[in-house]
Design a protein around this motif. Structure first.
Motif, short mmCIF file in Angstrom:
data_model
loop_
_atom_site.label_atom_id
_atom_site.label_comp_id
_atom_site.label_asym_id
_atom_site.label_seq_id
_atom_site.Cartn_x
_atom_site.Cartn_y
_atom_site.Cartn_z
N LYS A 1 0.86 -1.29 0.08
CA LYS A 1 0.08 0.07 0.00
C LYS A 1 0.67 1.33 -0.08
CE LYS A 1 -4.06 1.89 0.33
NZ LYS A 1 -5.16 1.77 -0.80
N VAL A 2 1.77 1.09 0.71
CA VAL A 2 2.72 2.48 0.74
C VAL A 2 3.67 2.36 -0.61
CG1 VAL A 2 4.84 3.56 2.00
CG2 VAL A 2 3.22 2.35 3.36
N HIS A 3 4.01 1.51 -0.99
CA HIS A 3 4.73 1.51 -2.62
C HIS A 3 3.57 2.12 -3.37
CE1 HIS A 3 8.49 -0.61 -2.30
NE2 HIS A 3 7.90 -1.39 -1.47
N SER A 4 2.46 1.81 -3.41
CA SER A 4 1.36 2.35 -4.37
C SER A 4 1.39 3.64 -4.12
CB SER A 4 0.19 1.60 -4.13
OG SER A 4 -1.02 2.06 -5.02
N LEU A 5 1.29 4.25 -2.82
CA LEU A 5 1.19 5.64 -2.58
C LEU A 5 2.05 6.46 -3.06
CD1 LEU A 5 -0.45 5.80 0.87
CD2 LEU A 5 -1.54 6.29 -1.24
#
Length: 921
Positions: A246-250
């Motif tokens: 999720k953090v990678h996507s953000l």
């Protein structure tokens, strides 16, 4: 617990004051103090949000002995009655002001400033219930600003105790984000939702809020970064297996969007990620950086400008419209509307874009609803809102004759008509609705939706009595209403009245009446209609014939006046020609008598004319000229036809009489010159310009004998003040040429009178700029100069035809600014032209020396001009024979020869002696 502590503190504070007061009054006072205490804590919590941990540490030290200090403060208030009276007086003043504001809002609920002041005072007094009601009432009428919403939300957040209170705050956040696009409110919303993560569905609620925030303000180049970072911090804090992805996507989503400080975000991603950054992410990041460079000039212009920055936002909107990204276009419109919410044109442009491009129902209707809330006085916004409602299929509410809405609608129409009558017609003497569109719409609603034709007919009777009965289109509009919702009898009655009253297009009305009777009437009705229409049209034709005859008579009178002027001009020209012929015959006779030189030593009449007019007659050489020294003197009879024509034209121009002018009216007259010679009707063109200064009695243009305009005129006013004001029109452009306006002064009586409007002395606060491109405008030069100080005035120097000369004068506010501008601007290049800038110090004007008066006939002859126009040159030759030269000293040096000894002065010679001397060889 906070409420209980506040209640106990208020009880302790109220104990010393108990005494003769009644039990109910004590309870009421305790409750009021408790409410104020709770709201004070809410204000303190809001302050904590703003000030941060430092304020919290100070507050912790105070809260440890909160109860004791509160009791001590109450005791000190008892022991110092002066302070208590002061506080009581201040509180009483606030209460009186609150009552005044509430009364004013009961009269006019749309007073925005009254709402804001009332909320501020109620919040200061701690009236929790009242301040909630005041905020609620204001939010129903007006959209609230970001500051008002944040203040309200902070108060409610500090008061929220349980789940129901939290839901109430969520509702407030939902209302707040709908008024304007506010990144700070979205950030507060996301952070507050994090506090409810422990409740059922709390995690999904937080993510939903942050995703909506990114959709709304995530593209904001300066404030969107805070939303992205808050969302990432929240996801990083969650202990889940899938949080890393999720953090990678953000990070990847953020790096694909042009935002400020993108480099720091990319560096943070590199440090956080354990794996190398994918090539696709790097490419998206580089592309976003390139886009950022394109947007930076517009963002920097917004940062440098002052609110409301409408021009900068308009330029930004135009740029986004060219690119065509719908999300960014919507965002920049919303950003512009935050600071320009009262500009109807901006709302119209935004709603028009949504209607034509996006066409999303919820988005379109929301924008239209907000537009009419911000600018309820703009009819165009309401009409667009209604069209949007119909376009998106919103359900119509049917109006019944007995409904409350109908009475409110009729009352609104009546108020609108009364407002137009009182505020427009009586104050400005003009009709606010000349076509009676409001009354027409009212009548259409009564007829179509309420089936009340009686009311509709009454309204149309009122429309016709307001001066609209003479227009055919008004009668046909009424006829169409009767055809659709009335009956044939009233249609016939309306058309019969129209035939009698219409004056602009009676044939059209008569044709409609005959058509109706042909299809629906009886034979008797047809005969009556034919008779009435024929009678009316015959009367109209008679009136038109009379009007045409009257117009023809006026045209004939005007033609006769023109012919009279032409005859008078021809007679005047013939008289002048006759006088000129007599003068020419007399001139030839004088020349025949004086052919032999030396017969008469007196000055000839032709020479006197030459001295007076400074134009020698053709064929007569001037003394001292080359023709005179060569000995050839052709008589007047040997002149060529072209030379005779030039003499006649010159004589005619010199014989033109002066324009008669009453010098006693010089005080109320101005002299206007440098006008275009091709001005067709000078009086008609100039009169509107000068009537703005006062009552114009006469505009008197000056024409030549041929009837050509000579480029100047006199303008006479009724008052002297108007003439003085007319001098301000000097240098105003008339058909591309600067017009000169000066006082009317007789220069024969005032030979030294000069009109020069600009100073010729040193002016240290004014600059002289030279070398400018001829295409440089005043606005472009002002844009360059205002970077060095406050520019008071700029004057571009032009010639008499209005063409620029590449020169300008720039006036600054003080000398220091002018000096600074000289240092920075001198030598600057403007459009490949290097300009020169200096302090304004015009050179002294050289007064030309008056030539010496010609001496008496017996005196010695001297050359008219000792030196040429450029002074004494090295190659200048003397055309006077050496025999006639007279050196001024004993050993005078001749101009073109050696020194000669001094001789005694020669005796004076007559004209005959001078001629014999020249013809001796």
């Amino acid at each position: 617990m906070a409420t209980a502590a506040a209640a106990s503190a208020s009880e302790a504070e109220a104990e010393p004051k108990a005494g003769p007061e009644a039990e109910g009054e004590q309870d009421e006072a305790k409750a009021a103090r408790a409410r104020r205490k709770v709201l004070s804590r809410a204000v303190a919590a809001a302050t904590y949000k703003t000030m941060g941990p430092e304020w919290d540490q100070q507050e912790e030290g105070v809260s440890e002995s909160d109860g004791d200090e509160e009791y001590a403060m109450a005791s000190s208030a008892e022991s110092s009655p002066g302070e208590y009276e002061w506080g009581y007086d201040e509180e009483e003043k606030n209460q009186l002001e609150i009552e005044r504001l509430e009364e004013q809002l009961s009269i006019n609920v749309y007073d925005y400033n009254c709402h804001v002041d009332l909320i501020r005072l109620l919040r200061l007094e701690g009236e929790l219930t009242k301040v909630r009601m005041a905020r609620q009432k204001m939010s129903e009428i007006f959209p609230l600003t970001e500051e008002l919403w944040l203040e309200w939300l902070h108060d409610e957040i500090s008061m929220a105790m349980d789940g129901l209170d939290r839901e109430h705050v969520y509702d407030l956040f939902e209302r707040a984000v709908k008024d304007y696009i506010c990144p700070n409110i979205w950030l507060e919303y996301g952070q507050y939702s994090v506090g409810g993560i422990g409740q059922k569905g709390g995690l999904e609620k937080v993510r939903s809020v942050f995703e909506r925030a990114l959709s709304s303000v995530g593209l904001h180049m300066t404030k969107g970064l805070a939303i992205w970072e808050a969302y990432r911090e929240f996801e990083s804090a969650i202990v889940e297996a899938a949080r890393l992805e999720k953090v990678h996507s953000l990070f990847r989503r953020q790096l694909a969007i042009p935002l400020y400080d993108m480099e720091a975000t990319f560096a943070e991603y590199e440090e956080w990620s354990e794996d190398p950054i994918p090539e696709s992410v790097i490419q998206s990041y580089n592309k976003a950086l390139q886009q950022l460079e394109k947007y930076k000039p517009y963002e920097e212009a917004l940062l440098q400008a002052e609110a409301p920055r409408l021009a900068e936002y308009q330029a930004y909107i135009d740029f986004e419209m060219k690119i065509g990204d719908p999300a960014r276009i919507q965002l920049i419109f919303e950003r512009a509307l935050v600071e320009n919410c009262l500009v109807p044109d901006l709302w119209i442009r935004y709603s028009q874009y949504l209607d034509r491009q996006l066409k999303v129902k919820d988005l379109v209707l929301s924008a239209h609803s907000r537009a009419v809330r911000n600018c309820p006085w703009t009819v165009a916004l309401w009409s667009r809102y209604l069209l949007a409602l119909e376009r998106h299929g919103v359900e119509h509410r049917v109006i019944s004759d007995s409904s409350k809405e109908l009475e409110e609608l009729r009352s609104a129409f009546a108020r609108a008509l009364e407002y137009l009558k009182q505020e427009v017609e009586e104050r400005f003497s003009e009709s606010g609705d000349p076509s009676c569109l409001i009354m027409q719409n009212w009548a259409r609603i009564e007829a179509r939706l309420c089936n009340n034709m009686q009311k509709a007919r009454e309204l149309w009777d009122s429309i016709m009595t307001r001066g609209n009965a003479k227009f055919a289109n008004m009668w046909l509009e009424y006829y169409n209403l009767e055809r659709a919702h009335g009956d044939t009898q009233h249609c016939r009655k309306a058309l019969h009245r129209a035939v009698q009253c219409t004056s602009d297009y009676p044939e059209h009305v008569c044709e409609v009446l005959l058509t109706m009777e042909r299809t629906e009437g009886t034979l008797e009705d047809w005969d009556i209609a034919v008779q009435k229409t024929e009678t009316r049209l015959a009367r109209v034709n008679e009136q038109r014939i009379k009007a045409a005859e009257k117009e023809a008579a006026l045209a004939q009178q005007e033609e006769e006046k023109v012919e009279q002027r032409k005859r008078a001009r021809a007679e005047k020209k013939a008289l002048k020609k006759k006088k000129k012929t007599r003068g020419a015959d007399k001139h030839r006779a004088d020349e025949d008598d004086e052919k032999e030189w030396g017969d008469d030593e007196e000055e000839q009449p032709s020479k006197r004319r030459r001295v007076e007019n400074s134009v020698p007659p053709a064929g007569e050489a001037e003394p001292g000229s080359e023709a005179d020294l060569s000995g050839s003197s052709a008589p007047a009879a040997t002149e060529s036809p072209s030379e005779l024509k030039e003499v006649r034209v010159g004589a005619r121009r010199r014989d033109v009489p002066k324009v008669p002018h009453d010098s006693s009216k010089d005080g109320v007259t101005v002299f206007v010159s440098n006008l275009p010679y091709g001005l067709g009707e000078p009086a008609a063109t100039l009169r509107p310009l000068f009537e703005a200064c006062g009552d114009v009695v006469e505009v008197r243009p000056i024409f030549s004998n041929r009837g050509d305009f000579r480029g100047y005129c006199y303008v006479e006013f009724r008052e002297e003040a108007a003439a003085l004001q007319a001098l301000q029109l000097d240098r105003q452009s008339v058909e591309g040429r600067p017009m000169f306006v000066s006082p009317c002064v007789d220069k024969s009586k005032n030979p030294d009178f000069k009109v020069f409007r600009y100073s010729t002395a040193l002016e240290k606060h004014k600059l002289f700029v030279s070398g400018l491109p001829f295409s440089c405008t005043k606005e472009e030069l002002e844009e360059i100069c205002k970077a060095h100080g406050t520019v008071k005035d700029i004057r571009l120097v032009t010639n008499r035809a209005g063409k620029p000369k590449g020169l300008a004068y720039v006036e600054y506010e003080n000398e220091s600014q002018a000096s600074q501008a000289v240092l920075k601007m001198d030598g600057m290049t403007i459009r490949e032209n290097v300009i020169k800038v200096a302090i304004s110090n015009p050179p002294q004007r050289k007064v030309p020396e008056k030539p010496e008066a010609r001496k008496a006939p017996g005196s010695a002859l001297l050359p008219r001009q000792v030196y040429g126009a450029r002074g004494k040159g090295r190659t200048q030759l003397s055309l006077l024979p050496r025999a006639l030269q007279r050196p001024s000293a004993a050993t005078a040096q001749a101009e073109n020869g050696p020194a000669t000894p001094a001789t005694t002065e020669a005796p004076k010679m007559s004209n005959a002696d001078f001629a014999k001397l020249l013809l001796r060889k």
